[in-house]
Design a protein around this motif. Structure first.
Motif, mmCIF file in Angstrom:
data_model
loop_
_atom_site.group_PDB
_atom_site.id
_atom_site.type_symbol
_atom_site.label_atom_id
_atom_site.label_comp_id
_atom_site.label_asym_id
_atom_site.label_seq_id
_atom_site.Cartn_x
_atom_site.Cartn_y
_atom_site.Cartn_z
ATOM 1 N N UNK A 132 -60.076 12.563 8.008
ATOM 2 C CA UNK A 132 -59.100 12.465 6.793
ATOM 3 C C UNK A 132 -59.744 12.800 5.495
ATOM 4 N N UNK A 133 -59.126 14.085 4.804
ATOM 5 C CA UNK A 133 -59.875 14.587 3.603
ATOM 6 C C UNK A 133 -59.588 13.656 2.474
ATOM 7 N N UNK A 191 -46.474 18.821 1.408
ATOM 8 C CA UNK A 191 -46.684 17.520 1.373
ATOM 9 C C UNK A 191 -46.464 16.712 2.588
ATOM 10 N N UNK A 192 -45.417 16.936 3.205
ATOM 11 C CA UNK A 192 -44.870 16.472 4.747
ATOM 12 C C UNK A 192 -46.084 16.850 5.638
ATOM 13 N N UNK A 193 -46.590 17.855 5.599
ATOM 14 C CA UNK A 193 -47.542 18.564 6.490
ATOM 15 C C UNK A 193 -48.682 17.657 6.363
ATOM 16 N N UNK A 194 -49.034 17.388 4.972
ATOM 17 C CA UNK A 194 -50.556 16.563 4.641
ATOM 18 C C UNK A 194 -50.416 15.087 5.178
ATOM 19 N N UNK A 217 -54.795 25.899 3.650
ATOM 20 C CA UNK A 217 -54.938 25.431 5.266
ATOM 21 C C UNK A 217 -56.054 24.515 5.476
ATOM 22 N N UNK A 218 -56.320 23.936 6.858
ATOM 23 C CA UNK A 218 -57.213 23.384 7.387
ATOM 24 C C UNK A 218 -57.124 21.737 6.639
ATOM 25 N N UNK A 219 -57.265 21.584 5.169
ATOM 26 C CA UNK A 219 -57.144 20.437 4.517
ATOM 27 C C UNK A 219 -55.800 19.990 4.559
ATOM 28 N N UNK A 220 -54.660 20.941 4.227
ATOM 29 C CA UNK A 220 -53.591 20.322 4.524
ATOM 30 C C UNK A 220 -53.033 21.259 5.951
ATOM 31 N N UNK A 221 -52.866 20.167 6.708
ATOM 32 C CA UNK A 221 -53.241 20.791 8.219
ATOM 33 C C UNK A 221 -51.836 21.251 8.864
ATOM 34 N N UNK A 222 -51.559 22.549 8.634
ATOM 35 C CA UNK A 222 -50.318 23.057 8.980
ATOM 36 C C UNK A 222 -50.753 23.783 10.688
#
Lengths: 183, 153
Positions: free
Chosen positions: A90-91, A109-112, A148-153
């Motif tokens: 978790x970032x 935000x949902x993806x996050x 991307x990556x951090x917000x895991x799409x």
């Protein structure tokens, strides 16, 4: 000259004249471009996306005060390194969402909120963002994800389980899902 | 109106020239301070800059002003000997002390020489940087060179 430039970047930072700090960071997929405002990480450029174009875009959309300042991105770089080693799930680094608006921002935000090692469908993301029928728009939001990556799409798949798309190419999406033990 | 490029581009492309001009204008010892002041002022003003077509000229104009400010503030100090010695020890580029001589020229001549030979600027851009006509820039340059020749002869 190098010392002069380092001193300048430091002073610019101290005097609040550094609106966008950036650096590049190695990853298993190639160099990543990391850019942060004082609020947090605002952009992560995947390999294969021309860094110059990305920086020009940031200059026009956020502020032209864009400087290479690796020190401001130390935490981001550290967390990403750990993530790629499978040691971070978790970032914790702060994010700046200003490059996304309205439905797209709600979708991101949902993806996050998708936990490490889990996946969601585009439909679920659309529903979470407040419009269940906007599945295609949810897909577009993924494609336009500035972080991307951090917000895991990469954790968003088609309803049947097919991979869907990815800005860094499908092999990268597959590799990230494998890293997280999903595939 | 052209879009403003990321400020880092200005550093990558012009920092060396700005430093060169400042060394010519105020000497190696004080060039570093003027360099910092120049780029901080540029960074401060940058988002409001309306014309991005001659960023190099814009930076050199600021550098020139900072050099003038510096000279006003220090009241045209006579060249301190300690500084010259320090330069001789640490200077990696063999320049025969010519820039110290340039540093001793009157302000306009000094700036014109530094912009021409330190930064390789054409007369039109020197004029823009100095805020005078190309003719006047040419004259300052000519006078400066003549004086240097006399001193070196």
């Amino acid at each position: 000259m190098k010392a002069s430039l380092e001193r300048l970047t430091e002073r610019a930072n101290d005097e609040d004249l550094l609106d966008v700090a950036y650096t590049t960071s190695d990853s298993p997929f190639g160099p990543l471009l990391l850019a942060a405002t004082p609020r947090g990480l605002v952009k992560l450029g995947l390999p294969g996306h021309d860094p110059e174009t990305v920086l020009e875009d940031l200059a026009s959309r956020i502020s032209p005060r864009v400087l290479e300042a690796p020190a401001r991105l130390e935490q981001t770089r550290r967390e990403l390194d750990l993530y790629f080693e499978g040691k971070l799930t978790e970032f914790a680094l702060p994010l700046d969402w200003q490059l996304s608006r309205d439905f797209r921002r709600r979708a991101l935000r949902e993806i996050d909120r998708i936990p490490y090692g889990k996946t969601r469908s585009y439909t679920e993301i659309a529903r979470g963002a407040g419009n269940e029928r906007a599945v295609r728009a949810a897909g577009t939001a993924c494609g336009a994800n500035p972080i991307p990556i951090v917000v895991p799409c990469h954790r968003v798949l088609r309803s049947g389980g097919a991979l869907g798309g990815y800005g860094g190419g499908l092999p990268m999406k597959e590799a990230l899902l494998k890293l997280e033990g999903i595939l | 109106m052209t879009a403003l490029p990321p400020f880092q581009t200005l550093l990558d492309e012009h920092a060396g020239d700005v430093m060169g001009v400042l060394r010519g204008a105020v000497g190696r010892g004080d060039a570093e301070d003027c360099f910092q002041e120049t780029f901080l002022a540029a960074l401060q003003a940058y988002p409001k800059l309306r014309d991005a077509s001659n960023l190099r000229g814009w930076l050199l104009t600021i550098a020139h002003r900072k050099a003038i400010d510096h000279h006003r503030a220090s009241g045209r100090r006579a060249v301190p000997v300690a500084e010259v010695v320090e330069v001789a020890v640490s200077d990696p580029e063999p320049d025969d002390g010519i820039w110290e001589k340039v540093g001793g020229l009157p302000p306009k001549q000094r700036a014109a020489v530094a912009l021409r030979y330190g930064s390789d600027l054409p007369h039109s851009e020197i004029a823009a940087a100095l805020g005078c006509s190309p003719e006047a820039a040419r004259r300052s340059l000519h006078e400066g060179i003549k004086r240097l020749r006399r001193e070196l002869a």
